[in-house]
Design a protein around this motif. Sequence first.
Motif, short mmCIF file in Angstrom:
data_model
loop_
_atom_site.label_atom_id
_atom_site.label_comp_id
_atom_site.label_asym_id
_atom_site.label_seq_id
_atom_site.Cartn_x
_atom_site.Cartn_y
_atom_site.Cartn_z
N ARG A 82 0.83 -1.19 0.00
CA ARG A 82 0.00 0.00 0.00
C ARG A 82 0.87 1.24 0.00
NH1 ARG A 82 2.83 -0.13 4.54
NH2 ARG A 82 1.91 0.73 6.43
N ASP A 83 0.31 2.31 -0.55
CA ASP A 83 0.94 3.62 -0.55
C ASP A 83 -0.02 4.54 0.20
OD1 ASP A 83 1.79 6.23 -1.11
OD2 ASP A 83 2.67 5.62 -3.02
N ASN A 84 0.29 4.77 1.47
CA ASN A 84 -0.64 5.54 2.30
C ASN A 84 -0.83 6.96 1.76
OD1 ASN A 84 -0.15 3.19 3.79
ND2 ASN A 84 -0.46 4.27 5.71
N ALA A 85 0.23 7.55 1.21
CA ALA A 85 0.13 8.91 0.71
C ALA A 85 -0.83 9.00 -0.47
CB ALA A 85 1.51 9.41 0.31
N LYS A 86 -0.91 7.94 -1.25
CA LYS A 86 -1.78 7.93 -2.43
C LYS A 86 -3.10 7.22 -2.15
CE LYS A 86 1.96 8.01 -5.84
NZ LYS A 86 2.58 7.31 -7.01
N ASN A 87 -3.27 6.71 -0.93
CA ASN A 87 -4.49 5.95 -0.60
C ASN A 87 -4.74 4.85 -1.62
OD1 ASN A 87 -5.14 7.44 1.74
ND2 ASN A 87 -6.10 9.03 0.50
N THR A 88 -3.70 4.15 -1.96
CA THR A 88 -3.79 3.13 -3.01
C THR A 88 -3.17 1.83 -2.51
OG1 THR A 88 -3.71 4.80 -4.76
CG2 THR A 88 -3.15 2.53 -5.37
N VAL A 89 -3.83 0.76 -2.85
CA VAL A 89 -3.33 -0.58 -2.53
C VAL A 89 -3.05 -1.31 -3.83
CG1 VAL A 89 -3.91 -2.79 -1.46
CG2 VAL A 89 -4.59 -0.66 -0.37
N TYR A 90 -1.99 -2.08 -3.84
CA TYR A 90 -1.57 -2.78 -5.05
C TYR A 90 -1.57 -4.29 -4.83
CZ TYR A 90 0.23 1.90 -5.97
OH TYR A 90 0.34 3.26 -6.14
N LEU A 91 -1.74 -5.01 -5.90
CA LEU A 91 -1.58 -6.45 -5.88
C LEU A 91 -0.68 -6.82 -7.05
CD1 LEU A 91 -2.47 -9.07 -4.42
CD2 LEU A 91 -4.18 -9.35 -6.22
N GLN A 92 0.55 -7.14 -6.73
CA GLN A 92 1.50 -7.60 -7.74
C GLN A 92 1.33 -9.09 -7.92
OE1 GLN A 92 3.80 -5.82 -9.66
NE2 GLN A 92 4.05 -7.78 -10.70
N MET A 93 1.02 -9.50 -9.12
CA MET A 93 0.74 -10.90 -9.40
C MET A 93 1.79 -11.43 -10.37
SD MET A 93 -3.42 -10.76 -9.78
CE MET A 93 -3.34 -9.88 -11.32
N ASN A 94 2.58 -12.37 -9.90
CA ASN A 94 3.63 -12.98 -10.71
C ASN A 94 3.35 -14.46 -10.94
OD1 ASN A 94 5.08 -10.51 -10.59
ND2 ASN A 94 5.99 -11.10 -8.64
N SER A 95 4.03 -15.02 -11.89
CA SER A 95 3.88 -16.45 -12.20
C SER A 95 2.41 -16.83 -12.33
CB SER A 95 4.56 -17.30 -11.12
OG SER A 95 5.93 -16.97 -11.00
N LEU A 96 1.69 -16.05 -13.09
CA LEU A 96 0.25 -16.25 -13.20
C LEU A 96 -0.08 -17.58 -13.87
CD1 LEU A 96 -0.75 -12.60 -14.01
CD2 LEU A 96 -1.73 -13.98 -12.17
N LYS A 97 -1.18 -18.16 -13.41
CA LYS A 97 -1.65 -19.44 -13.93
C LYS A 97 -3.06 -19.25 -14.50
CE LYS A 97 0.68 -21.76 -10.07
NZ LYS A 97 0.50 -22.66 -8.90
N PRO A 98 -3.46 -20.12 -15.40
CA PRO A 98 -4.82 -20.01 -15.94
C PRO A 98 -5.89 -20.02 -14.84
CG PRO A 98 -3.54 -21.47 -17.31
CD PRO A 98 -2.68 -21.14 -16.13
N GLU A 99 -5.62 -20.74 -13.75
CA GLU A 99 -6.60 -20.80 -12.67
C GLU A 99 -6.69 -19.50 -11.87
OE1 GLU A 99 -4.15 -22.99 -13.32
OE2 GLU A 99 -3.25 -23.76 -11.45
#
Length: 118
Positions: free
Chosen positions: A72-89
């Motif tokens: 999260r970036d509190n200053a920007k009021n933003t939360v992120y989800l970094q998704m790696n090694s993605l699978k079809p499921e």
Amino acid sequence: QVQLVESGGGLVQAGGSLRLSCAASGRTFGPYAMGWFRQAPGKEREFVARITWSGGITRYSDSVKGRFGISRDNAKNTVYLQMNSLKPEDTAVYYCAAGRFDGTYDTWGQGTQVTVSS
């Protein structure tokens, strides 16, 4: 009341990466934590990850642990989800949500589609 807007979804090949964003506006000091959930066609919505606004304590579902990272970036009021090694499921609509201290979630974004091709 807090408003949440997700972005960053799209189509990616298996093994690829995407980063989702969730921008919060309105009464952003209210939520205790922010969570990411997902819902695949024909399935129930499931928990993916969670982070507290203060302290940045994180928690992940077993299905994404080691592949996804929530921040999260509190200053920007933003939360992120970094998704790696993605699978079809991992294909699903991903939602962010504002969480209470008791673990419930009372405000949801509109969702962003993530599609992983094999």
